[in-house]
Motif scaffolding. Structure first.
Motif, PDB file in Angstrom:
ATOM      1  N   LEU A 103       0.833  -1.205   0.000  1.00 36.22           N
ATOM      2  CA  LEU A 103       0.000   0.000   0.000  1.00 36.22           C
ATOM      3  C   LEU A 103       0.870   1.259   0.000  1.00 36.22           C
ATOM      4  O   LEU A 103       0.620   2.212  -0.757  1.00 36.22           O
ATOM      5  CB  LEU A 103      -0.935  -0.003   1.215  1.00 36.22           C
ATOM      6  CG  LEU A 103      -1.817   1.232   1.380  1.00 36.22           C
ATOM      7  CD1 LEU A 103      -2.781   1.349   0.203  1.00 36.22           C
ATOM      8  CD2 LEU A 103      -2.567   1.162   2.685  1.00 36.22           C
ATOM      9  N   LEU A 104       1.903   1.279   0.835  1.00 36.55           N
ATOM     10  CA  LEU A 104       2.807   2.429   0.873  1.00 36.55           C
ATOM     11  C   LEU A 104       3.540   2.608  -0.453  1.00 36.55           C
ATOM     12  O   LEU A 104       3.755   3.727  -0.910  1.00 36.55           O
ATOM     13  CB  LEU A 104       3.807   2.284   2.017  1.00 36.55           C
ATOM     14  CG  LEU A 104       3.234   2.510   3.419  1.00 36.55           C
ATOM     15  CD1 LEU A 104       4.248   2.123   4.481  1.00 36.55           C
ATOM     16  CD2 LEU A 104       2.798   3.949   3.598  1.00 36.55           C
ATOM     17  N   ASN A 105       3.913   1.497  -1.099  1.00 41.03           N
ATOM     18  CA  ASN A 105       4.579   1.589  -2.394  1.00 41.03           C
ATOM     19  C   ASN A 105       3.663   2.167  -3.463  1.00 41.03           C
ATOM     20  O   ASN A 105       4.105   2.958  -4.299  1.00 41.03           O
ATOM     21  CB  ASN A 105       5.099   0.218  -2.835  1.00 41.03           C
ATOM     22  CG  ASN A 105       6.425  -0.120  -2.202  1.00 41.03           C
ATOM     23  OD1 ASN A 105       7.253   0.748  -1.971  1.00 41.03           O
ATOM     24  ND2 ASN A 105       6.632  -1.387  -1.918  1.00 41.03           N
ATOM     25  N   VAL A 106       2.382   1.805  -3.444  1.00 43.73           N
ATOM     26  CA  VAL A 106       1.432   2.355  -4.417  1.00 43.73           C
ATOM     27  C   VAL A 106       1.236   3.847  -4.175  1.00 43.73           C
ATOM     28  O   VAL A 106       1.246   4.649  -5.123  1.00 43.73           O
ATOM     29  CB  VAL A 106       0.092   1.588  -4.364  1.00 43.73           C
ATOM     30  CG1 VAL A 106      -0.973   2.303  -5.173  1.00 43.73           C
ATOM     31  CG2 VAL A 106       0.275   0.163  -4.860  1.00 43.73           C
ATOM     32  N   ILE A 107       1.078   4.241  -2.913  1.00 44.18           N
ATOM     33  CA  ILE A 107       0.936   5.671  -2.596  1.00 44.18           C
ATOM     34  C   ILE A 107       2.196   6.427  -3.006  1.00 44.18           C
ATOM     35  O   ILE A 107       2.129   7.504  -3.593  1.00 44.18           O
ATOM     36  CB  ILE A 107       0.622   5.868  -1.097  1.00 44.18           C
ATOM     37  CG1 ILE A 107      -0.753   5.291  -0.769  1.00 44.18           C
ATOM     38  CG2 ILE A 107       0.686   7.337  -0.714  1.00 44.18           C
ATOM     39  CD1 ILE A 107      -1.049   5.235   0.713  1.00 44.18           C
ATOM     40  N   TRP A 108       3.352   5.849  -2.705  1.00 41.52           N
ATOM     41  CA  TRP A 108       4.628   6.455  -3.083  1.00 41.52           C
ATOM     42  C   TRP A 108       4.715   6.622  -4.595  1.00 41.52           C
ATOM     43  O   TRP A 108       5.126   7.664  -5.094  1.00 41.52           O
ATOM     44  CB  TRP A 108       5.780   5.588  -2.579  1.00 41.52           C
ATOM     45  CG  TRP A 108       7.112   5.946  -3.150  1.00 41.52           C
ATOM     46  CD1 TRP A 108       7.741   5.359  -4.200  1.00 41.52           C
ATOM     47  CD2 TRP A 108       7.991   6.977  -2.703  1.00 41.52           C
ATOM     48  NE1 TRP A 108       8.951   5.953  -4.430  1.00 41.52           N
ATOM     49  CE2 TRP A 108       9.122   6.948  -3.526  1.00 41.52           C
ATOM     50  CE3 TRP A 108       7.925   7.918  -1.684  1.00 41.52           C
ATOM     51  CZ2 TRP A 108      10.187   7.812  -3.364  1.00 41.52           C
ATOM     52  CZ3 TRP A 108       8.989   8.787  -1.518  1.00 41.52           C
ATOM     53  CH2 TRP A 108      10.110   8.726  -2.353  1.00 41.52           C
ATOM     54  N   LEU A 109       4.323   5.597  -5.322  1.00 38.78           N
ATOM     55  CA  LEU A 109       4.394   5.634  -6.778  1.00 38.78           C
ATOM     56  C   LEU A 109       3.512   6.751  -7.339  1.00 38.78           C
ATOM     57  O   LEU A 109       3.928   7.490  -8.236  1.00 38.78           O
ATOM     58  CB  LEU A 109       3.969   4.279  -7.345  1.00 38.78           C
ATOM     59  CG  LEU A 109       4.217   4.044  -8.824  1.00 38.78           C
ATOM     60  CD1 LEU A 109       5.706   4.002  -9.097  1.00 38.78           C
ATOM     61  CD2 LEU A 109       3.578   2.738  -9.254  1.00 38.78           C
ATOM     62  N   LEU A 110       2.326   6.903  -6.785  1.00 31.82           N
ATOM     63  CA  LEU A 110       1.395   7.915  -7.274  1.00 31.82           C
ATOM     64  C   LEU A 110       1.828   9.336  -6.929  1.00 31.82           C
ATOM     65  O   LEU A 110       1.581  10.269  -7.683  1.00 31.82           O
ATOM     66  CB  LEU A 110      -0.002   7.663  -6.705  1.00 31.82           C
ATOM     67  CG  LEU A 110      -0.683   6.380  -7.183  1.00 31.82           C
ATOM     68  CD1 LEU A 110      -1.999   6.186  -6.444  1.00 31.82           C
ATOM     69  CD2 LEU A 110      -0.895   6.403  -8.682  1.00 31.82           C
ATOM     70  N   PHE A 111       2.479   9.509  -5.781  1.00 28.44           N
ATOM     71  CA  PHE A 111       2.823  10.854  -5.317  1.00 28.44           C
ATOM     72  C   PHE A 111       4.293  11.210  -5.525  1.00 28.44           C
ATOM     73  O   PHE A 111       4.877  11.920  -4.717  1.00 28.44           O
ATOM     74  CB  PHE A 111       2.444  11.032  -3.850  1.00 28.44           C
ATOM     75  CG  PHE A 111       0.966  11.127  -3.651  1.00 28.44           C
ATOM     76  CD1 PHE A 111       0.282  12.285  -3.979  1.00 28.44           C
ATOM     77  CD2 PHE A 111       0.265  10.046  -3.157  1.00 28.44           C
ATOM     78  CE1 PHE A 111      -1.085  12.368  -3.815  1.00 28.44           C
ATOM     79  CE2 PHE A 111      -1.111  10.122  -2.983  1.00 28.44           C
ATOM     80  CZ  PHE A 111      -1.789  11.278  -3.314  1.00 28.44           C
ATOM     81  N   GLY A 112       4.882  10.735  -6.586  1.00 28.45           N
ATOM     82  CA  GLY A 112       6.218  11.187  -6.920  1.00 28.45           C
ATOM     83  C   GLY A 112       7.229  10.111  -7.231  1.00 28.45           C
ATOM     84  O   GLY A 112       8.256  10.395  -7.837  1.00 28.45           O
ATOM     85  N   GLY A 113       6.990   8.889  -6.821  1.00 28.05           N
ATOM     86  CA  GLY A 113       7.969   7.830  -7.045  1.00 28.05           C
ATOM     87  C   GLY A 113       8.215   7.548  -8.511  1.00 28.05           C
ATOM     88  O   GLY A 113       9.351   7.291  -8.916  1.00 28.05           O
ATOM     89  N   TYR A 133      14.980   1.077  -6.981  1.00 26.31           N
ATOM     90  CA  TYR A 133      14.757   1.296  -5.553  1.00 26.31           C
ATOM     91  C   TYR A 133      13.795   2.459  -5.326  1.00 26.31           C
ATOM     92  O   TYR A 133      12.954   2.419  -4.433  1.00 26.31           O
ATOM     93  CB  TYR A 133      16.100   1.549  -4.873  1.00 26.31           C
ATOM     94  CG  TYR A 133      16.059   1.722  -3.373  1.00 26.31           C
ATOM     95  CD1 TYR A 133      15.392   0.820  -2.560  1.00 26.31           C
ATOM     96  CD2 TYR A 133      16.723   2.782  -2.773  1.00 26.31           C
ATOM     97  CE1 TYR A 133      15.376   0.974  -1.192  1.00 26.31           C
ATOM     98  CE2 TYR A 133      16.725   2.943  -1.405  1.00 26.31           C
ATOM     99  CZ  TYR A 133      16.047   2.037  -0.617  1.00 26.31           C
ATOM    100  OH  TYR A 133      16.037   2.195   0.744  1.00 26.31           O
ATOM    101  N   ALA A 134      13.895   3.506  -6.172  1.00 28.06           N
ATOM    102  CA  ALA A 134      13.010   4.658  -6.041  1.00 28.06           C
ATOM    103  C   ALA A 134      11.571   4.307  -6.433  1.00 28.06           C
ATOM    104  O   ALA A 134      10.639   4.966  -5.989  1.00 28.06           O
ATOM    105  CB  ALA A 134      13.513   5.813  -6.897  1.00 28.06           C
ATOM    106  N   LEU A 135      11.380   3.292  -7.261  1.00 29.17           N
ATOM    107  CA  LEU A 135      10.021   2.859  -7.609  1.00 29.17           C
ATOM    108  C   LEU A 135       9.327   2.198  -6.427  1.00 29.17           C
ATOM    109  O   LEU A 135       8.155   2.446  -6.172  1.00 29.17           O
ATOM    110  CB  LEU A 135      10.064   1.868  -8.777  1.00 29.17           C
ATOM    111  CG  LEU A 135      10.016   2.444 -10.168  1.00 29.17           C
ATOM    112  CD1 LEU A 135      10.127   1.322 -11.188  1.00 29.17           C
ATOM    113  CD2 LEU A 135       8.774   3.256 -10.404  1.00 29.17           C
ATOM    114  N   TRP A 136      10.018   1.322  -5.727  1.00 26.01           N
ATOM    115  CA  TRP A 136       9.431   0.536  -4.634  1.00 26.01           C
ATOM    116  C   TRP A 136      10.341   0.571  -3.409  1.00 26.01           C
ATOM    117  O   TRP A 136      10.984  -0.423  -3.092  1.00 26.01           O
ATOM    118  CB  TRP A 136       9.235  -0.919  -5.069  1.00 26.01           C
ATOM    119  CG  TRP A 136       8.443  -1.061  -6.320  1.00 26.01           C
ATOM    120  CD1 TRP A 136       8.916  -1.391  -7.552  1.00 26.01           C
ATOM    121  CD2 TRP A 136       7.038  -0.865  -6.475  1.00 26.01           C
ATOM    122  NE1 TRP A 136       7.892  -1.415  -8.450  1.00 26.01           N
ATOM    123  CE2 TRP A 136       6.728  -1.096  -7.825  1.00 26.01           C
ATOM    124  CE3 TRP A 136       6.010  -0.509  -5.596  1.00 26.01           C
ATOM    125  CZ2 TRP A 136       5.438  -0.986  -8.315  1.00 26.01           C
ATOM    126  CZ3 TRP A 136       4.731  -0.405  -6.100  1.00 26.01           C
ATOM    127  CH2 TRP A 136       4.452  -0.646  -7.442  1.00 26.01           C
TER     128      TRP A 136
END
Length: 133
Positions: A4-14, A47-50
């Motif tokens: 879940l955190l990885n998906v949020i991260w991906l959407l908000f800048g990752g 690494y920045a993706l996930w």
């Protein structure tokens, strides 16, 4: 929770951060002499993706004088600027409660962006046993 955190991260800048690292990796690989920096850039981009559920560790006995010299060159040419960028983008992430883990993940990218050679990215759970010597 990491997913879940990885998906949020991906959407908000990752995704943009990873694309930047991938673009830098392509440019470095095209310049032939800087291929090791390109490979490191690709590794940081993944690494920045996930970033959640992964961590960066030293490669161990495989760190050589060449990678140390390469890290100094990287630090002077790009590392400091990338680290400043991570700090500046982490600050607004800390404004909201949901953004706090994202800001921490952004700060977690700083050590590997300062000295990427001689590092390896591994899952953060469990033990890491290198298979090379």
């Amino acid at each position: 929770m990491n997913a879940l955190l990885n998906v949020i991260w991906l959407l908000f800048g990752g995704i943009w951060l990873a694309l930047g690292y991938f673009l830098a990796g392509i440019v470095c690989c095209l310049l032939i002499v800087t291929i090791p920096f390109g490979i490191a850039s690709f590794r940081i981009g993944v690494y920045a993706l996930w970033p959640f559920g992964q961590t960066v560790v030293n490669r161990g006995g495989r760190v050589t004088a060449v990678s140390s010299i390469g890290n100094v060159i990287w630090l002077l040419v790009a590392g400091i600027w990338i680290a400043i960028g991570h700090v500046l983008t982490a600050i607004p992430m800390f404004v909201s409660i949901i953004g706090i883990p994202l800001g921490i993940a952004n700060l977690k990218l700083i050590p590997v962006s300062l000295a990427p050679l001689g590092k390896v990215i591994v899952p953060s759970s469990g033990t890491y046993l290198p298979t090379y010597r």
